[in-house]
Design a protein around this motif. Structure first.
Motif, PDB file in Angstrom:
ATOM      1  N   GLY A 138       1.537   5.976  -5.392  1.00 32.49           N
ATOM      2  CA  GLY A 138       0.463   5.051  -5.052  1.00 32.49           C
ATOM      3  C   GLY A 138       0.553   4.432  -3.670  1.00 32.49           C
ATOM      4  O   GLY A 138      -0.312   3.652  -3.279  1.00 32.49           O
ATOM      5  N   ILE A 139       1.565   4.808  -2.899  1.00 32.97           N
ATOM      6  CA  ILE A 139       1.769   4.150  -1.606  1.00 32.97           C
ATOM      7  C   ILE A 139       0.660   4.459  -0.593  1.00 32.97           C
ATOM      8  O   ILE A 139       0.320   3.619   0.236  1.00 32.97           O
ATOM      9  CB  ILE A 139       3.162   4.468  -1.024  1.00 32.97           C
ATOM     10  N   GLU A 140       0.072   5.637  -0.666  1.00 33.06           N
ATOM     11  CA  GLU A 140      -0.970   5.985   0.310  1.00 33.06           C
ATOM     12  C   GLU A 140      -2.178   5.056   0.171  1.00 33.06           C
ATOM     13  O   GLU A 140      -2.779   4.666   1.173  1.00 33.06           O
ATOM     14  CB  GLU A 140      -1.381   7.452   0.182  1.00 33.06           C
ATOM     15  N   HIS A 141      -2.511   4.695  -1.048  1.00 26.32           N
ATOM     16  CA  HIS A 141      -3.614   3.756  -1.265  1.00 26.32           C
ATOM     17  C   HIS A 141      -3.276   2.399  -0.647  1.00 26.32           C
ATOM     18  O   HIS A 141      -4.116   1.768   0.011  1.00 26.32           O
ATOM     19  CB  HIS A 141      -3.912   3.625  -2.756  1.00 26.32           C
ATOM     20  N   VAL A 142      -2.046   1.942  -0.827  1.00 27.89           N
ATOM     21  CA  VAL A 142      -1.622   0.665  -0.249  1.00 27.89           C
ATOM     22  C   VAL A 142      -1.666   0.739   1.273  1.00 27.89           C
ATOM     23  O   VAL A 142      -2.133  -0.192   1.937  1.00 27.89           O
ATOM     24  CB  VAL A 142      -0.210   0.264  -0.735  1.00 27.89           C
ATOM     25  N   ARG A 143      -1.224   1.850   1.837  1.00 25.91           N
ATOM     26  CA  ARG A 143      -1.265   2.021   3.298  1.00 25.91           C
ATOM     27  C   ARG A 143      -2.705   1.969   3.814  1.00 25.91           C
ATOM     28  O   ARG A 143      -2.974   1.361   4.858  1.00 25.91           O
ATOM     29  CB  ARG A 143      -0.606   3.336   3.702  1.00 25.91           C
ATOM     30  N   ARG A 144      -3.618   2.607   3.101  1.00 25.89           N
ATOM     31  CA  ARG A 144      -5.023   2.573   3.537  1.00 25.89           C
ATOM     32  C   ARG A 144      -5.566   1.143   3.488  1.00 25.89           C
ATOM     33  O   ARG A 144      -6.244   0.702   4.408  1.00 25.89           O
ATOM     34  CB  ARG A 144      -5.879   3.507   2.680  1.00 25.89           C
ATOM     35  N   LEU A 145      -5.259   0.420   2.413  1.00 22.12           N
ATOM     36  CA  LEU A 145      -5.709  -0.973   2.301  1.00 22.12           C
ATOM     37  C   LEU A 145      -5.128  -1.846   3.403  1.00 22.12           C
ATOM     38  O   LEU A 145      -5.786  -2.760   3.906  1.00 22.12           O
ATOM     39  CB  LEU A 145      -5.325  -1.561   0.942  1.00 22.12           C
TER      40      LEU A 145
END
Length: 187
Positions: A138-145
């Motif tokens: 799930g880290i890519e979603h956090v990076r985008r946010l």
């Protein structure tokens, strides 16, 4: 203190892998500080020293927490991985002469978070979580946010961390739950 000086001071206290992580956290924190209008020098210093005490002797850390920390009764009941931030917030002052309370607080809370975090605290917490070397579900979603919504990115990082701890049947530090509850209403 500039970035090279800070990294030079922390390097002897870290493994090579942890030092490379710290370099990436500093760069990520500087990027977030620019994006969210936070003092870049404070972000750099706090992120450079966030893991300053990661490898300190556990008995020594316990003693410092018992001596200095107002949350010691609570903190010592949780996994020792949570101890290095509070200990570092003390030792950057006593060993390195860093007296800035904002920096010390960002170091203190970088692992657990807490309700009503300052933007500097959020940046160090988030930079540690999303630095480019991390591979977490799930880290890519956090990076985008993190590109546009600091609170939502911190919330999701916190939620993911709590989920990981629960999946491993590990205790969740109360201040981490307070961070989650604080940001839940904002997201």
């Amino acid at each position: 203190m500039n970035k090279q000086q800070a990294l030079g001071l922390v390097k002897p206290h870290l493994t090579e892998t942890r030092y490379l992580h710290t370099e990436r956290v500093v760069e990520t924190a500087l990027d977030l500080a620019a994006r969210f209008h936070v003092d870049p020098e404070k972000a750099m210093i706090a992120s450079a020293f966030h893991d300053y005490c990661k490898y300190r002797n556990l008995a020594d850390m316990r003693q410092l927490i018992e001596q200095y920390d107002q949350l010691s009764n609570q903190l010592l009941d949780f996994h020792h991985e949570l101890w290095h931030g509070p200990v570092a917030s003390i030792l950057v002052e006593t060993e390195l002469g860093i007296h800035d309370k904002d920096i010390q607080s960002a170091i203190y809370w970088h692992t657990t978070g807490h309700a009503k975090m300052t933007d500097l605290e959020k940046i160090v917490y988030l930079a540690d979580y999303i630095e480019p070397g991390r591979v977490i579900p799930g880290i890519e979603h956090v990076r985008r946010l993190a590109a546009y919504d600091l609170d939502h990115a911190v919330f999701l990082a916190c939620k993911n961390s709590i989920g990981f701890l629960v999946s491993k049947s590990r205790k969740v530090y109360p201040e981490t739950l307070n961070l989650y509850n604080d940001l839940l209403g904002k997201n």
